[in-house]
Design an enzyme around this catalytic site. Structure first.
Site, PDB file in Angstrom:
ATOM      1  CB  SER A 148      15.285  49.939  53.119  1.00  0.00           C
ATOM      2  OG  SER A 148      15.086  48.805  52.200  1.00  0.00           O
ATOM      3  CE1 TYR A 161      19.100  51.300  49.198  1.00  0.00           C
ATOM      4  CE2 TYR A 161      18.406  49.210  50.352  1.00  0.00           C
ATOM      5  CZ  TYR A 161      17.995  50.684  49.662  1.00  0.00           C
ATOM      6  OH  TYR A 161      16.844  51.378  49.685  1.00  0.00           O
TER       7      TYR A 161
END
Ligand code: NAD
Length: 266
Positions: A148, A161
């Site tokens: 990401s 995350y």
């Protein structure tokens, strides 16, 4: 003819969103695709759609945090499709909360799905990539981890995350070094915000946590730093993955590819 014609790909988390489009894109390139997901019905349905469009695919239930389930799933792929050449470790979830309120159980769940899942699926496919191919040399292969922009940047509320997505860079770079002598390459693909169920769920959650409207979450938090205010699409990510699986040499290995409308430039 595509370089992945006749290859075998496993895509985790491919019952939905980004993984689903990657499965379709690799099938369009002529690869046989195993759709591995916690959601077995969803995996079967994606596989059936690929087959309906003339591709080769199977759907299988797999919890990527369960070593026995991962090993059994990969063994089934090898038995039914004849090996593994491409792994796309993509399954993921999102849990947002400030660190001081982040439940330890949620932290462990996030790291288990994103990091343990990447490790376990990699460990299960490598013996097949390192083993002999048609030429007698190692079969080789490509492993793509779904990172990401948060593999490179941090945002508030996303401690687990961000930590997990940064961690994938380490796994990928280590694999690039260990796998080279067996013809195995590895990369992390790093999308910006893509409108999938994972992101749709975050919009009201972030609006509540940050005390702003849902429109502001989209325009400021999610797209504010892009060059054009546009969401990255599942096709953008799938095409990048396909390009990397088709690339012929280790001139490209151990890299991180950011697909984010200029949100993050490296
Ligand atoms: P999604 O929710 O649409 O799909 C995720 C899939 O993963 C689902 O089908 C789900 O069933 C599956 N899954 C969840 N836990 C699993 C487990 N333990 N074992 C097997 N499968 C499991 O999400 P998405 O947006 O397509 O996200 C896919 C990946 O892309 C994730 O790793 C996510 O972090 C990453 N990503 C997404 C975005 C975005 O904006 N959507 C941006 C950057 C990175």
């Amino acid at each position: 003819m595509s370089a992945i014609q006749g290859k075998v790909a496993v895509v985790t988390g491919a019952a939905s969103g980004i993984g689903r489009e990657i499965a379709f894109e690799l099938a369009r390139g002529g690869a046989a695709v195993a759709i591995a997901d916690l959601n077995e019905a969803g995996a079967q349905s994606v596989a059936a759609d690929i087959v309906k469009n003339g591709g080769r695919a199977i759907g299988l239930a797999m919890d990527v945090t369960d070593e026995a389930a991962v090993d059994a799933g990969i063994a089934r792929v090898v038995a039914e499709l004849g090996g593994v050449d491409i792994l796309v470790s993509n399954a993921g979830i999102q849990i947002v909360n400030p660190i001081e309120q982040f439940a330890y159980a949620d932290w462990k769940k996030m790291l288990a799905i994103h990091l343990d899942g990447a490790f376990l699926t990699t460990k299960a496919v490598l013996p097949h990539m390192y083993g002999p191919g048609a030429s007698g040399k190692s079969r080789g292969g490509v492993v793509i981890y779904m990172g990401s922009v948060h593999s490179h940047l941090a945002s508030p509320l996303k401690s687990a995350y961000v930590t997990a997505k940064h961690g994938l860079l380490g796994l990928s770079r280590t694999l690039a070094k260990e796998g080279a002598k067996h013809g195995v390459r590895s990369h992390v693909v790093c999308p910006g915000f893509v409108r999938t169920p994972l992101v749709d769920k975050q919009i009201p959650e972030q609006a509540r946590e940050l005390g702003i409207s849902e429109e502001e979450v989209v325009s400021r938090v999610m797209l504010g730093n892009t060059v054009d205010g546009i969401f990255t699409t599942v096709q953008d990510v799938a095409q990048t993955v396909r390009f990397l699986t088709e690339f012929p040499t280790a001139a490209l290995t151990g890299q991180s590819f950011v697909v984010s409308h200029g949100w993050h430039m490296q």
